[in-house]
Design a protein around this motif. Structure first.
Motif, PDB file in Angstrom:
ATOM      1  N   LYS A   1       7.579   6.516   1.367  1.00  0.00           N
ATOM      2  CA  LYS A   1       6.342   7.209   1.752  1.00  0.00           C
ATOM      3  C   LYS A   1       6.372   8.668   1.297  1.00  0.00           C
ATOM      4  CE  LYS A   1       3.163   7.594   5.648  1.00  0.00           C
ATOM      5  NZ  LYS A   1       2.934   7.229   7.089  1.00  0.00           N
TER       6      LYS A   1
ATOM      7  N   ARG B   1       3.944  10.642  -1.945  1.00  0.00           N
ATOM      8  CA  ARG B   1       2.962  11.660  -1.578  1.00  0.00           C
ATOM      9  C   ARG B   1       2.671  12.590  -2.733  1.00  0.00           C
ATOM     10  NH1 ARG B   1       5.121  13.295   4.502  1.00  0.00           N
ATOM     11  NH2 ARG B   1       4.191  11.518   5.586  1.00  0.00           N
TER      12      ARG B   1
ATOM     13  N   ASN C   1       0.859  -1.179   0.000  1.00  0.00           N
ATOM     14  CA  ASN C   1       0.000   0.000   0.000  1.00  0.00           C
ATOM     15  C   ASN C   1       0.900   1.234   0.000  1.00  0.00           C
ATOM     16  OD1 ASN C   1      -1.661   2.203   0.743  1.00  0.00           O
ATOM     17  ND2 ASN C   1      -3.085   0.850   1.808  1.00  0.00           N
ATOM     18  N   SER C   2       0.731   2.096  -0.986  1.00  0.00           N
ATOM     19  CA  SER C   2       1.623   3.258  -1.117  1.00  0.00           C
ATOM     20  C   SER C   2       1.539   4.182   0.093  1.00  0.00           C
ATOM     21  CB  SER C   2       1.294   4.035  -2.393  1.00  0.00           C
ATOM     22  OG  SER C   2      -0.057   4.464  -2.382  1.00  0.00           O
ATOM     23  N   ASP C   3       0.395   4.186   0.781  1.00  0.00           N
ATOM     24  CA  ASP C   3       0.251   5.040   1.968  1.00  0.00           C
ATOM     25  C   ASP C   3       0.845   4.390   3.211  1.00  0.00           C
ATOM     26  OD1 ASP C   3      -1.081   7.027   0.540  1.00  0.00           O
ATOM     27  OD2 ASP C   3      -3.028   6.027   0.796  1.00  0.00           O
ATOM     28  N   LYS C   4       0.981   3.068   3.198  1.00  0.00           N
ATOM     29  CA  LYS C   4       1.524   2.346   4.341  1.00  0.00           C
ATOM     30  C   LYS C   4       2.588   1.349   3.883  1.00  0.00           C
ATOM     31  CE  LYS C   4      -2.755   2.656   7.051  1.00  0.00           C
ATOM     32  NZ  LYS C   4      -3.819   1.874   7.761  1.00  0.00           N
TER      33      LYS C   4
END
Length: 477
Positions: free
Chosen positions: A473, A477, A431-434
């Motif tokens: 991370k 963004r 997951n790109s956010d996590k």
């Protein structure tokens, strides 16, 4: 002498000096030569030694062929120091050794003409190796920039900061990328100087480290002496004998000072692998590429001339020396032939899955493993595989690429390359956010039965050019 004192004393001093016989040099050199170099050397030997000649008939080929078919059962002996040849009983030699020959393998039933490539640039050749190395990310980007900006002669002449600025990476990444590219074929590529180019090649040729160090010192401190042919001064400064210096010069002459010029601008080129690994039904055949290598034998005229009692001493000594050299060459060629066959046969048996399915299926393999299977010394296996290539259904593969490090898993050893690919797949699917931490990647790999430490994951991630969790991370963004 007024006010002086004369002291006389005798002292002993022990020192080690390198000494390697000319026959041993020749044998080791022949074992290590790829097919293209061997062809050139054999032409020189034929010109220099009148006792050695090409065989114009095939009367010995059948017996030689049958011996080739028995290679699996025939032991491959290590090279000796040449004492056996120095102690030749000439009367016995006349009776038993007139038929000593070397006959190249002559495989039939395969169309090897299909192994031909179109014009291949040095850029394409190096980029193929970069892609198969599994390197990506910052280091991969820096490596691609380095490859694209090499000089025509194959040298890297830019500064680290220039590459770092071009591809937006750290200079440390550029340094790692350069070290990676310098491991690619042709040996010596991406060097920053002639000295480094020669050093890289000698290291990749598995030359003994003491010779690498001597040659490095020679180029560093005695370049002007070398250009001026002040050889005696060099030998005195380095503390080496004539034969060692001659061997060093021989090694330097074997290097290519302009490795980049071997590619491009020459039209279609036939690939010159040293061996073909060809699938036939449910097994693989090992075919040594000895195209152009002549069948050799010793000239009977000179052998019979030695029987002449009226032959003067100097002539007899000259012919006997040439006979010894011819005999040693033929024995060395036969040993080379059998050693390559033996080693490649083991590589093929161990890495069958790789030959069938690709790079992810390489199994962990060490030089010692092949040495144990073949009965050869590890250094001999190293020489056999260094700088030589096999044509396979996976493409042209350097023999040393069959050796890979491994990691312990629940089902046995797994190649580091496959583990790296698994790490890359895990990062690509996160997951790109996590993004996953290195410890989480360890846990995921442990769940697949792979026992690996966090620091090892961090090392492999860095080699793949994958940023840290926090860096990934920020980037996303």
């Amino acid at each position: 002498m007024k006010g002086g004192k004369l002291n006389l004393e005798i002292s002993g001093k022990l020192s080690q000096k390198l000494h390697i016989t000319p026959q041993m040099k020749q044998s080791l050199s022949i074992l290590q030569m790829p097919i293209t170099e061997l062809l050139q050397e054999l032409n020189s030997y034929l010109e220099d030694n009148p006792v050695l000649e090409e065989s114009e008939n095939k009367e010995n080929e059948e017996s030689s062929k049958s011996s080739d078919d028995d290679r699996d059962e025939e032991p491959v002996k290590e090279d000796t120091d040449g004492d056996e040849i120095d102690k030749i009983d000439w009367e016995e030699f006349y009776r038993d050794n007139n038929d000593i020959t070397y006959t190249p393998t002559d495989e039939e039933g395969y169309d090897l003409e299909k192994f031909v490539s179109g014009e291949k640039t040095i850029y394409e050749h190096l980029m193929y190796q970069l892609k198969t190395s599994g390197c990506s990310g910052e280091i991969g980007a820096a490596a691609e920039n380095i490859i694209g900006n090499l000089s025509d002669e194959g040298y890297f002449l830019d500064e680290f900061w220039e590459v770092a600025q071009d591809v937006d990476v750290e200079e440390s990444d550029v340094e790692k990328a350069l070290l990676l590219v310098q491991t690619f074929d042709p040996p010596g590529i991406a060097a920053r100087s002639l000295k480094e180019c020669i050093h890289i090649q000698l290291s990749q040729f598995n030359v003994e480290q003491v010779y690498v160090d001597f040659i490095a010192e020679l180029l560093e401190k005695h370049e002007k002496d070398l250009i001026a042919y002040r050889y005696d001064e060099i030998k005195s400064s380095l503390g080496i004998e004539d034969d060692t210096f001659e061997y060093m010069m021989f090694l330097m002459r074997k290097t290519d000072p302009k490795p980049g010029l071997n590619f491009g601008g020459r039209g279609n080129q036939a690939i010159k692998p040293d061996v073909y690994i060809v699938k036939k039904e449910n097994e693989y055949d090992i075919i040594l590429n000895e195209e152009g290598i002549p069948a050799l034998r010793m000239n009977t005229y000179y052998l019979n001339l030695l029987k002449n009692k009226a032959l003067d001493g100097n002539t007899k000594e000259y012919i006997e020396e040439k006979v010894k050299n011819a005999l040693w060459l033929i024995k060395s060629l036969n040993k080379r032939q059998k050693a390559i066959y033996r080693v490649v046969k083991v590589l093929t048996e161990v890495q069958t899955d790789f030959l069938e399915k690709g790079i992810n299926y390489l199994k962990p393999l060490k030089l010692k493993d092949v040495a144990d299977e073949t009965g050869l010394h590890e250094s001999t296996v190293s020489r056999v595989t260094s700088g030589k290539y096999a044509m396979t259904q996976q493409g042209l593969i350097e023999l040393k690429s069959f050796f890979v490090k491994g990691l312990d898993t629940d089902t046995g050893d797994m190649s580091t390359q496959k583990v790296k690919n698994m790490i890359k797949d895990i990062v690509d699917s996160e997951n790109s956010d996590k993004p996953f931490s290195d410890q989480r990647i360890v846990e995921l790999l442990n769940g697949q039965g792979i026992n690996i430490a966090r620091r090892t994951v961090a090392k492999y991630r860095d080699e793949l050019g994958i940023p840290t969790k926090s860096q990934r991370k920020r980037i996303r963004r």
